[in-house]
Design an enzyme around this catalytic site. Sequence first.
Site, PDB file in Angstrom:
ATOM      1  N   LYS A   1      -4.051   0.972  -3.019  1.00  0.00           N
ATOM      2  CA  LYS A   1      -3.741  -0.453  -3.000  1.00  0.00           C
ATOM      3  C   LYS A   1      -3.606  -0.954  -4.435  1.00  0.00           C
ATOM      4  CE  LYS A   1      -4.230  -3.003   0.151  1.00  0.00           C
ATOM      5  NZ  LYS A   1      -3.300  -3.629   1.113  1.00  0.00           N
TER       6      LYS A   1
ATOM      7  N   PHE B   1       0.821  -1.219   0.000  1.00  0.00           N
ATOM      8  CA  PHE B   1       0.000   0.000   0.000  1.00  0.00           C
ATOM      9  C   PHE B   1       0.849   1.260   0.000  1.00  0.00           C
ATOM     10  CE2 PHE B   1       0.505  -0.905   4.612  1.00  0.00           C
ATOM     11  CZ  PHE B   1       0.998   0.313   5.051  1.00  0.00           C
ATOM     12  N   ILE B   2       0.203   2.357  -0.361  1.00  0.00           N
ATOM     13  CA  ILE B   2       0.747   3.713  -0.209  1.00  0.00           C
ATOM     14  C   ILE B   2      -0.279   4.486   0.611  1.00  0.00           C
ATOM     15  CG2 ILE B   2       1.456   5.849  -1.373  1.00  0.00           C
ATOM     16  CD1 ILE B   2       2.092   4.149  -3.846  1.00  0.00           C
TER      17      ILE B   2
ATOM     18  N   HIS C   1       5.661  -7.604  11.980  1.00  0.00           N
ATOM     19  CA  HIS C   1       5.799  -6.727  10.804  1.00  0.00           C
ATOM     20  C   HIS C   1       4.465  -6.108  10.421  1.00  0.00           C
ATOM     21  CE1 HIS C   1       3.700  -9.707   8.482  1.00  0.00           C
ATOM     22  NE2 HIS C   1       4.060  -9.217   7.304  1.00  0.00           N
TER      23      HIS C   1
ATOM     24  N   SER D   1      -1.181   2.513  12.124  1.00  0.00           N
ATOM     25  CA  SER D   1       0.173   1.965  12.026  1.00  0.00           C
ATOM     26  C   SER D   1       1.004   2.583  13.149  1.00  0.00           C
ATOM     27  CB  SER D   1       0.800   2.293  10.664  1.00  0.00           C
ATOM     28  OG  SER D   1       0.097   1.676   9.614  1.00  0.00           O
TER      29      SER D   1
END
Length: 405
Positions: free
Chosen positions: A404, A160-161, A321, A304
């Site tokens: 995505k 993803f970005i 992770h 996140s």
Amino acid sequence: MKWTYTDSVKRPIKSWCEHVEHDAMTQAKNLANHPVLYKHVALMPDCHVGYGMPIGGVIASENAVIPNAVGVDIGCGMVAVETNLNATVLKDKKQIRSIMDMVKTLTPVGEGKSHRELQSWDYFKEFFSKIKGKLPEWHNEKSFTLDQKNLGTLGGGNHFIELQKSVDNIVWLMIHSGSRNLGHRIATHYHRQALAINKKMNIILPDSNLAYLPVEDLGKDYLRDMNFALDYAAENRKRMMHNFKSVMIDFFKNIQFVQEINIHHNYASLEKHFNKKVWVHRKGATSAKKNEKGIIPGSMGTSSYIVEGLGNEESFMSCSHGAGRVLGRKEACKRLTIEQCDKAMEGIVFDRWSKYRGFDKKKKDSLYDLSESPLAYKNIDDVIKAELDLITPLVKLQPLGVLKG
């Protein structure tokens, strides 16, 4: 942390997972009985079943490397950039959509999507000039063309970005991606080589997917090529982040980039643990040495974390992770609904759900791809709480816009 023993297990399994699914635990037990394993198997709180070895697993080996204990997406990892912007400069969802759309015009996203033109990288020539004799079998003219076109592209799956903001309202940029097709070819080639070598050596393996290479033999070639894939993956993320930064500069002329973190979570490295140098394999796990900064992303649409390692030896100085799956891809597509997934993504700018390519394209009733919905993953806050003996959370980030593949 929990310890697991069974009569068949030669070495202990140390787990930070509250519950480990049956298949993942079977894989962990296979690792615990592996002939080259050192000390124990460590399972991170995002652990779930993988190929041969659980994703979210960490092991150490003596004088050997196991290609499938690194995985096929060698060098998959994260890059995060903190800016000086306060999130109040983001006017509305329309502006966030414009930002993400501009990023998408510069960076191909999705499985099989690449640049039309070859991308230059000085290290291509440098790497292949170092190899004496015949080029590796995973490399040919066709694949090399693909590697050059894939450099600076996102890929598919859970990559993803994201445009994010911290709880104190600072804007962050984050990307999750790896070595694309390059890492897959390297992993597949050396796993086949490992199978052949282990058969020739009459090695009895607990699982053929865990074939290994002696470091003093073909393992040297694997490590050389694995490190090339790590460099490629890091460069891949660096180029995408460069594009992301350039878009942000177009929108905010006074933006500054305060810090950048670029890390891997699929690799093997020679490290000293319990007073011995061993090959630590992190598959879907991040290094968490003392005071080392890391990134633990949530799933699409969830928080996140920027974290700092505590250097816990029991996890081989590692941490999770990400959030880790609770539903397989097909299972998520069958069980979840668009309404449920839209609600989970409420308030976040993202492209709508597409048809799932894993089903028969000819069927009109083929399902939507909901495999990356937040509902297919563990709660990231629970994952973080489970590993506070491994890391210290520094910054919590909330997604504003997501791209995505």
